[in-house]
Design a protein around this motif. Sequence first.
Motif, short mmCIF file in Angstrom:
data_model
loop_
_atom_site.label_atom_id
_atom_site.label_comp_id
_atom_site.label_asym_id
_atom_site.label_seq_id
_atom_site.Cartn_x
_atom_site.Cartn_y
_atom_site.Cartn_z
N GLU A 47 0.84 -1.19 0.00
CA GLU A 47 0.00 0.00 0.00
C GLU A 47 0.88 1.24 0.00
N TYR A 48 0.48 2.27 -0.73
CA TYR A 48 1.19 3.55 -0.85
C TYR A 48 2.47 3.46 -1.68
N VAL A 49 2.58 2.46 -2.54
CA VAL A 49 3.68 2.35 -3.50
C VAL A 49 3.06 2.41 -4.89
N PHE A 50 3.53 3.38 -5.73
CA PHE A 50 2.92 3.65 -7.02
C PHE A 50 3.96 3.67 -8.13
N PRO A 51 3.78 2.88 -9.20
CA PRO A 51 4.75 2.84 -10.29
C PRO A 51 4.73 4.12 -11.12
N PHE A 52 5.91 4.51 -11.61
CA PHE A 52 5.99 5.66 -12.52
C PHE A 52 6.89 5.38 -13.73
N ALA A 53 7.67 4.30 -13.68
CA ALA A 53 8.57 3.97 -14.80
C ALA A 53 8.82 2.47 -14.79
N THR A 54 9.32 1.97 -15.92
CA THR A 54 9.63 0.56 -16.05
C THR A 54 11.07 0.37 -16.46
N ASP A 55 11.59 -0.83 -16.22
CA ASP A 55 12.90 -1.17 -16.76
C ASP A 55 12.69 -2.03 -18.00
N SER A 56 13.73 -2.63 -18.51
CA SER A 56 13.60 -3.41 -19.74
C SER A 56 13.09 -4.83 -19.51
N ALA A 57 12.89 -5.22 -18.22
CA ALA A 57 12.48 -6.59 -17.91
C ALA A 57 11.10 -6.68 -17.26
N GLY A 58 10.33 -5.61 -17.30
CA GLY A 58 8.99 -5.64 -16.73
C GLY A 58 8.91 -5.29 -15.26
N ASN A 59 10.02 -4.86 -14.67
CA ASN A 59 10.02 -4.38 -13.29
C ASN A 59 9.67 -2.90 -13.28
N MET A 60 9.38 -2.36 -12.13
CA MET A 60 8.93 -0.98 -12.04
C MET A 60 9.76 -0.15 -11.08
N LEU A 61 9.94 1.11 -11.42
CA LEU A 61 10.40 2.11 -10.47
C LEU A 61 9.15 2.74 -9.91
N CYS A 62 9.12 2.92 -8.60
CA CYS A 62 7.90 3.37 -7.93
C CYS A 62 8.19 4.47 -6.92
N PHE A 63 7.18 5.28 -6.68
CA PHE A 63 7.20 6.21 -5.55
C PHE A 63 6.72 5.43 -4.33
N ASP A 64 7.44 5.58 -3.24
CA ASP A 64 7.09 4.90 -1.99
C ASP A 64 6.68 5.96 -0.96
N TYR A 65 5.38 6.04 -0.70
CA TYR A 65 4.82 7.01 0.23
C TYR A 65 4.62 6.44 1.63
N ARG A 66 5.12 5.25 1.90
CA ARG A 66 4.84 4.60 3.18
C ARG A 66 5.44 5.34 4.36
N LYS A 67 6.60 5.95 4.21
CA LYS A 67 7.23 6.65 5.34
C LYS A 67 6.95 8.14 5.35
N ASP A 68 6.66 8.71 4.18
CA ASP A 68 6.43 10.15 4.08
C ASP A 68 5.38 10.41 3.01
N LYS A 69 4.23 10.89 3.41
CA LYS A 69 3.11 11.09 2.49
C LYS A 69 3.30 12.30 1.56
N HIS A 70 4.34 13.12 1.82
CA HIS A 70 4.56 14.32 1.02
C HIS A 70 5.85 14.26 0.20
N SER A 71 6.77 13.39 0.57
CA SER A 71 8.06 13.32 -0.10
C SER A 71 8.46 11.84 -0.25
N PRO A 72 7.95 11.18 -1.29
CA PRO A 72 8.20 9.75 -1.43
C PRO A 72 9.63 9.42 -1.84
N SER A 73 10.11 8.30 -1.38
CA SER A 73 11.39 7.79 -1.86
C SER A 73 11.13 7.02 -3.16
N ILE A 74 12.23 6.67 -3.83
CA ILE A 74 12.14 5.91 -5.08
C ILE A 74 12.57 4.48 -4.78
N VAL A 75 11.72 3.52 -5.13
CA VAL A 75 12.03 2.11 -4.92
C VAL A 75 11.88 1.36 -6.23
#
Length: 125
Positions: A64-92
């Motif tokens: 919950e609170y992890v949202f994809p914004f980009a993909t790699d070449s193998a079907g994996n995703m780069l995501c915003f992670d809002y779990r620790k900070d609802k205003h400044s997400p980390s990249i996972v």
Amino acid sequence: EDSFGISFPHDYKDCIMKFNGGRPKPNIFNFVDDGEGTLGYLLSFTRNPKIETVYGLISEYLPEYVFPFATDSAGNMLCFDYRKDKHSPSIVFYNHEEDDEDAIELVCVSFTDLLESLHYDEDEY
């Protein structure tokens, strides 16, 4: 943003306004703990694969609170992670071949940090 109930970071919104669905060059990033990944392309808001569609397909596998914004070449995703900070997400990184928390790996603390860290594959040059 309304669909997800979040506010995307301003640096990301600025990038999407210019490069919606873009493929960055250079496109290699480093993980915090070690290793490298590839940023394939930014998910689009206006053409397929749309960000809402991708989220709908994989949301049941994401924490919950992890949202994809980009993909790699193998079907994996780069995501915003809002779990620790609802205003400044980390990249996972979401690895679709792993389960639960094993599927999530920290990349960096912000979208700007991700863009600034992109580099070419050293083996190619």
